[in-house]
Design a protein around this motif. Structure first.
Motif, short mmCIF file in Angstrom:
data_model
loop_
_atom_site.label_atom_id
_atom_site.label_comp_id
_atom_site.label_asym_id
_atom_site.label_seq_id
_atom_site.Cartn_x
_atom_site.Cartn_y
_atom_site.Cartn_z
N ILE A 1 1.14 -1.29 0.06
CA ILE A 1 0.12 -0.53 0.02
C ILE A 1 1.07 1.31 0.44
N ALA A 2 0.61 2.14 -1.39
CA ALA A 2 1.77 3.05 -1.21
C ALA A 2 0.74 4.59 -0.53
N VAL A 3 1.31 5.23 0.07
CA VAL A 3 0.61 6.71 0.72
C VAL A 3 1.47 7.93 0.36
N GLU A 4 0.24 8.52 -1.02
CA GLU A 4 0.65 9.77 -2.04
C GLU A 4 -0.57 10.63 -1.40
N ARG A 5 0.14 12.26 -1.02
CA ARG A 5 -0.61 13.32 -0.42
C ARG A 5 -1.00 13.86 -2.17
N ASP A 6 0.23 13.70 -2.71
CA ASP A 6 -0.40 14.61 -3.52
C ASP A 6 -0.85 13.57 -5.18
N PRO A 7 -2.10 14.35 -5.60
CA PRO A 7 -3.12 13.43 -6.79
C PRO A 7 -1.81 12.86 -8.32
#
Length: 399
Positions: A277-283
């Motif tokens: 699971i990768a969490v990235e705040r920038d769409p």
């Protein structure tokens, strides 16, 4: 659970004539026959037995069907070996091994290897029945032999196109249709020359061409393998980081601050059962990460949002990489709390602020602390010199 053990019978394209007496008896004594329309058509009518064609989607309907007919003798028809990428495994998972009896036929892979003269223990088997064709990417290596289970008649053309795009167009490409049936047909070309219509029931054999481009499954792919905007854990640092994360088949990684997705992707390329699971705040970066994962042939679940808040409710991980957002309030506490016992936490830092946090946690829970400095040769006028990259502090600890 059915009153009697549910029987799963493997059927080949040669149908009834190819079944052993035990399998024929199981079909004839069944009160309910279940299978695909093609499979049911391969066995003769059984007086008084209900015939149920699999609905779609099967995974949602199957428990209800089994419950509805639990007090009757059920026989399920499957292709080849039902426990090899087949419904036999699903039924055992639902009902338990003691409630299911499997009567297998030779699998399509064993038949394909027999026709090709390949040792089964020396081939990589890949299923595209429910997976995208891009899943082939990690397995395309010079000289390697692959057996691919097709989704249908269009699969060979899709696979051939992917091989050509990856520089493997010279690979020996064999399509085996209706194996062991009266309409069996085998055709062999180079992947670049494939242009045939085929039967939906087919298997593909690939002898990967020697000398083709290599993208190894060993951590540390070239940086240019990733579309990125500079937010990328560089090759040498990535290799060291993944060695500390220690990918294990079946385990789950959280990649916090996914960026281009390189850590999550190379964790997943280690083994098909590795999950990430990768969490990235920038769409925009999250979309780029998804493209990288598809192009490199692995499934990565991307969560768009800011950690640690977005971590609530996610499946507990076996390993966590903090590559971005380390200074967010409560980040280390949330990750340490979520990590399973025996799990690995790795945090990389290039700023003093992150290093302060890493030092505090190192003092509190121990682990291993390394500073990595990398220099690359580059032009200095008409000569060559070393240009240092920013040093990276790597903290790793097992819970």
């Amino acid at each position: 659970m059915p009153a009697d053990p549910l029987v799963v019978v493997g059927v080949g394209p040669n149908g009834w004539a190819g079944l052993a007496p035990e399998a024929q008896a199981a079909v004839q004594s069944a009160e309910v026959l279940m299978g695909s329309a093609r499979q049911l058509a391969l066995v003769p009518p059984t007086p008084g037995a209900a015939r149920i064609i699999w609905p779609s989607p099967l995974s949602e309907a199957l428990p209800g069907l089994l419950k509805e007919h639990h007090d009757r003798r059920i026989c399920v028809l499957a292709s080849g070996d039902p426990t090899f990428h087949g419904i036999g495994t699903t039924l055992v998972r639902l009902l338990g091994a003691d409630a299911v009896r499997v009567i297998p036929q030779p699998s399509s892979v064993s038949l394909a290897c027999a026709r090709l003269g390949w040792a089964q223990d020396q081939v990589q088997v890949l299923s595209l029945v429910s997976n995208p064709v891009e899943r082939l990417h990690p397995h395309l290596q010079p000289g390697r032999r692959l057996v691919v289970l097709s989704r249908g008649a269009q699969t060979p053309a899709e696979v051939a196109q992917l091989l050509v795009a990856r520089g493997y167009g010279a690979s020996e490409f064999t399509v085996l249709e209706q194996l062991s049936g009266p309409a069996e047909r085998i055709r062999r070309t180079a992947a670049a020359d494939w242009s045939h219509d085929v039967d939906p029931l087919n298997v593909i054999g690939i002898q990967c061409a020697p000398g083709a481009p290599v993208l190894s499954t060993v951590p540390g792919l070239p940086d240019d393998a990733y579309e990125n905007d500079g937010q990328l854990t560089k090759r040498e640092v990535r290799a060291v980081t993944l060695s500390r994360l220690a990918p294990v088949p079946g385990q789950l990684l959280w990649d916090i601050g996914g960026g281009a997705g390189s850590i999550a992707i190379e964790w997943s390329r280690h083994h098909p059962a590795c999950r990430a699971i990768a969490v990235e705040r920038d769409p925009a970066r999250a979309e780029r990460l998804d493209r990288n994962a598809a192009n490199l042939g692995v499934p990565v679940t991307t969560i768009v949002g800011s950690a640690p808040a977005v971590l609530t409710g996610l499946e507990r991980p076996d390993a966590i990489f903090i590559g971005g957002g380390a200074t967010a309030e409560g980040m280390f506490d949330a990750c340490w709390s979520a990590l399973r016992p025996g799990g690995r936490l790795v945090a990389n830092g290039v700023t003093l602020e992150t290093e302060v946090l890493i030092a505090q946690w190192y003092k509190a829970v121990g682990g291993d602390l390394v500073r990595l400095e990398v220099q690359r040769a580059s032009a200095v006028g008409t000569m060559t010199g070393w240009r240092p990259a920013m040093p990276v502090t790597i903290w790793s600890v097992t819970k």
